[in-house]
Motif scaffolding. Structure first.
Motif, PDB file in Angstrom:
ATOM      1  N   PRO A 143       0.840  -1.212   0.000  1.00  0.00           N
ATOM      2  CA  PRO A 143       0.000   0.000   0.000  1.00  0.00           C
ATOM      3  C   PRO A 143       0.871   1.257   0.000  1.00  0.00           C
ATOM      4  N   ILE A 144       0.621   2.147  -0.932  1.00  0.00           N
ATOM      5  CA  ILE A 144       1.402   3.380  -1.020  1.00  0.00           C
ATOM      6  C   ILE A 144       0.549   4.634  -0.794  1.00  0.00           C
ATOM      7  N   ALA A 145      -0.765   4.480  -0.828  1.00  0.00           N
ATOM      8  CA  ALA A 145      -1.656   5.628  -0.615  1.00  0.00           C
ATOM      9  C   ALA A 145      -3.038   5.105  -0.230  1.00  0.00           C
ATOM     10  N   VAL A 146      -3.899   6.053   0.236  1.00  0.00           N
ATOM     11  CA  VAL A 146      -5.261   5.712   0.631  1.00  0.00           C
ATOM     12  C   VAL A 146      -6.217   6.693  -0.039  1.00  0.00           C
ATOM     13  N   HIS A 147      -7.297   6.163  -0.585  1.00  0.00           N
ATOM     14  CA  HIS A 147      -8.312   7.003  -1.211  1.00  0.00           C
ATOM     15  C   HIS A 147      -9.582   6.947  -0.360  1.00  0.00           C
ATOM     16  N   GLY A 148     -10.062   8.107   0.060  1.00  0.00           N
ATOM     17  CA  GLY A 148     -11.275   8.153   0.868  1.00  0.00           C
ATOM     18  C   GLY A 148     -11.354   9.451   1.651  1.00  0.00           C
ATOM     19  N   GLU A 149     -12.538   9.740   2.180  1.00  0.00           N
ATOM     20  CA  GLU A 149     -12.768  10.997   2.898  1.00  0.00           C
ATOM     21  C   GLU A 149     -12.697  10.824   4.411  1.00  0.00           C
ATOM     22  N   GLU A 150     -12.522   9.607   4.873  1.00  0.00           N
ATOM     23  CA  GLU A 150     -12.486   9.363   6.311  1.00  0.00           C
ATOM     24  C   GLU A 150     -11.259  10.022   6.927  1.00  0.00           C
ATOM     25  N   LYS A 151     -11.460  10.600   8.111  1.00  0.00           N
ATOM     26  CA  LYS A 151     -10.351  11.225   8.817  1.00  0.00           C
ATOM     27  C   LYS A 151      -9.532  10.139   9.495  1.00  0.00           C
ATOM     28  N   ALA A 152      -8.253  10.060   9.112  1.00  0.00           N
ATOM     29  CA  ALA A 152      -7.416   8.995   9.638  1.00  0.00           C
ATOM     30  C   ALA A 152      -5.965   9.447   9.683  1.00  0.00           C
ATOM     31  N   GLU A 153      -5.183   8.724  10.470  1.00  0.00           N
ATOM     32  CA  GLU A 153      -3.753   8.943  10.551  1.00  0.00           C
ATOM     33  C   GLU A 153      -3.038   7.803   9.813  1.00  0.00           C
ATOM     34  N   TYR A 154      -2.018   8.166   9.034  1.00  0.00           N
ATOM     35  CA  TYR A 154      -1.273   7.184   8.241  1.00  0.00           C
ATOM     36  C   TYR A 154       0.194   7.214   8.641  1.00  0.00           C
ATOM     37  N   ARG A 155       0.712   6.045   8.927  1.00  0.00           N
ATOM     38  CA  ARG A 155       2.135   5.946   9.241  1.00  0.00           C
ATOM     39  C   ARG A 155       2.873   5.435   8.001  1.00  0.00           C
ATOM     40  N   ARG A 156       3.902   6.148   7.590  1.00  0.00           N
ATOM     41  CA  ARG A 156       4.637   5.788   6.377  1.00  0.00           C
ATOM     42  C   ARG A 156       6.019   5.245   6.733  1.00  0.00           C
ATOM     43  N   MET A 157       6.472   4.297   5.905  1.00  0.00           N
ATOM     44  CA  MET A 157       7.770   3.675   6.142  1.00  0.00           C
ATOM     45  C   MET A 157       8.554   3.638   4.819  1.00  0.00           C
ATOM     46  N   PRO A 158       9.763   4.225   4.803  1.00  0.00           N
ATOM     47  CA  PRO A 158      10.573   4.173   3.583  1.00  0.00           C
ATOM     48  C   PRO A 158      11.257   2.807   3.438  1.00  0.00           C
ATOM     49  N   LEU A 159      11.325   2.321   2.218  1.00  0.00           N
ATOM     50  CA  LEU A 159      11.978   1.043   1.937  1.00  0.00           C
ATOM     51  C   LEU A 159      12.955   1.200   0.772  1.00  0.00           C
ATOM     52  N   GLU A 160      14.062   0.506   0.868  1.00  0.00           N
ATOM     53  CA  GLU A 160      14.967   0.357  -0.271  1.00  0.00           C
ATOM     54  C   GLU A 160      14.832  -1.074  -0.757  1.00  0.00           C
TER      55      GLU A 160
END
Length: 516
Positions: A143-160
């Motif tokens: 998963p690289i993104a989220v589509h929707g209107e819901e209020k949420a928090e997203y935690r991102r992690m960089p990968l090589e």
């Protein structure tokens, strides 16, 4: 809410098995060939004719193609070549394989021993090591993104990541013509040959792979004339070429394995009609794996602020390039000839026989033997040629910082240099340089979000949460897990508490306001 995903192309070994078996037979000398006086050289090559996968096993059929060079006391040729085949039909237990799978099988002649029973019969024994494997390509969805209107928090992690871009097998055909120097006699018949590859290098460019290297050729032949003189000839032929490879480009990471396939040597007349040319045709088999390094940011966790968000994850084994490493080691030893009658060295050849590969701290420990065969002239009428064999042990650590046992891949080994010199009529000095190379990928097990669902907040759960609280930071806490527990956005926690970074200290106090 919908997850937007990105495919990550991966390859893996679905199943693999190694088996050993022995081939043995007593072989009669054909009536057309003279009696055996002494044995000189032998070599064997495994030829696989059929691979038939079943359920949890695979049947492999083929034969050992052997060549024996021996000396005779009968009139005519002093050295004689005997060729033959030992067939085999082996069942290899391969758990998980099914009839529809494509199975790759590699076979190595670990040991070939030829003994005289009498002057008209030989005993041939060989130990065969066979590796069967099923490789497969697959995709992981990250998963690289989220589509929707819901209020949420997203935690991102960089990968090589190191994704596989190209996976295929190919061949390269090489044709060369060798002409004997003027001081060598014409060829009556070829007796023995040894063809090896050295210094093979690859370079990935736009839509192709360029390759270069050397072909080392040794020939032992019977010359024209009444006494049929025995002559040896050695030469090195540089080669270069290109393999078409759609989709590759400069900057990609090649992991290319090769081996010498079919080979044919044929004596041909020169412009004067004399038998002085040797045509060499050979096929190089390539297993091509080309990887592409990429930096990617994925969503590693989600939680709701005004609703309940549930995720489903699955474990994925991703990889990044750890090291593309090469190394060399020297081995030396003395080879003693029991008969003590070495007059002149004729030819030497060596082969690396790996026995153990283990991951150690910051490296790969490699152990095995260098198998050396040395052919020499004795000067004795009854046995003018002799052959000495020796196994020289080696132990070498290929340096790979930060390696773990699960990261190790197969190491390619070859003899880069081999030098044999006479010390006296009984002893020879052997010096060799062995080279090792491998591409090591770091295993990265991660939990990837595969599904996400949204539901209204649990009113009972929310009513039990205080409207305002002063939270005491515990060991292992971070803004993410605190915000997830209290349904509070991370930015609001940072703003309310005047934090300039996400770093927290144990015992630190945080103000949390519900709905902020």
């Amino acid at each position: 809410m919908e997850l937007i995903k990105r495919n990550i192309h991966m390859d893996r070994i679905k199943t693999e098995a190694v088996t050993q078996f022995t081939l043995e037979d007593d072989v009669n000398i054909p009536d057309s060939k003279p009696d055996v006086n002494t044995l000189n050289l032998e070599k064997g090559e495994l030829v696989i004719e059929e691979i038939k996968p079943g359920n949890d096993s695979v049947n492999v059929r083929g034969y050992l193609d052997y060549v024996v060079l021996y000396h005779t006391l009968e009139e005519g040729s002093s050295l004689v070549v005997l060729e033959g085949k030992l067939p085999f039909d082996e069942k290899v237990n391969l758990r998980g394989v099914v009839p529809a799978d494509s199975v790759a099988v590699d076979g190595e002649v670990e040991d070939l021993t030829v003994g005289m029973i009498n002057s008209r019969k030989l005993n041939i024994q060989s130990l065969i090591t066979m590796t069967a494997r099923v490789e497969e390509l697959y995709d992981e969805e990250a998963p690289i993104a989220v589509h929707g209107e819901e209020k949420a928090e997203y935690r991102r992690m960089p990968l090589e990541l190191a994704q596989i871009a190209i996976c295929k097998n190919d061949i390269f055909r090489l044709k060369e013509e060798i002409t004997l120097p003027s001081n060598y006699p014409n060829i009556f018949q070829l007796l023995w040959d040894n063809v090896t590859l050295g210094d093979v290098e690859f370079k990935v460019t736009e839509e192709k792979i360029t390759l270069s290297g050397d072909v080392h050729v040794f020939l032992l032949y019977e010359g024209e004339g009444e006494d049929h003189p025995i002559r040896s000839f050695e030469t090195t032929i540089p080669f270069s070429g290109m393999l078409e490879c759609h989709g590759c480009r400069e900057g990609m990471l090649p992991d290319i394995r090769y081996r010498l396939g079919q080979k044919e040597l044929a004596v041909r007349p020169d412009f004067d009609g004399e038998e002085r040319c040797i045509g060499l045709e050979m096929v190089l088999d390539f297993m091509i794996r080309i990887y592409e390094e990429e930096k990617l940011e994925i969503i590693s966790d989600i939680y709701g602020v005004s609703n309940e968000i549930t995720t489903v994850t699955h474990r994925a084994d991703l990889r990044r390039l750890l090291s593309r490493v090469t190394g060399k080691t020297k081995v030396t030893d003395h080879v003693h000839v029991k008969a003590g009658n070495v007059l002149q060295l004729l030819h030497s050849e060596g082969m690396v026989a790996p026995e153990q590969q283990a991951t150690v701290e910051n490296g790969i420990l490699l152990q095995g033997n260098l198998t050396v065969k040395i052919m020499y002239i004795t000067g004795e009428d009854e046995a003018p040629y002799g052959c000495a064999q020796a196994q020289i042990p080696y132990k070498y650590t290929l340096e790979v910082p930060d390696i773990s046992p699960e990261d190790t891949d197969a190491v390619h080994a070859e003899v880069e240099q081999l030098q044999v010199t006479m010390l006296d009529g009984e002893e020879m000095d052997v010096k060799a340089v062995l080279s090792f190379s491998t591409v090591v990928f770091k295993s990265m097990p991660v939990e990837l979000i595969s599904q996400v669902s949204v539901a209204p907040l649990d009113t009972g759960k929310m009513s039990n949460l205080p409207g305002m609280v002063v939270y005491m930071v515990k060991d292992g806490d971070n803004l993410w897990n605190i915000g997830k527990k209290y349904y509070a956005p991370v930015d609001s926690l940072r703003r309310l508490n005047g934090l300039e970074s996400d770093e927290l200290k144990t015992g630190q106090k945080l103000l949390i306001v519900k709905g902020s």
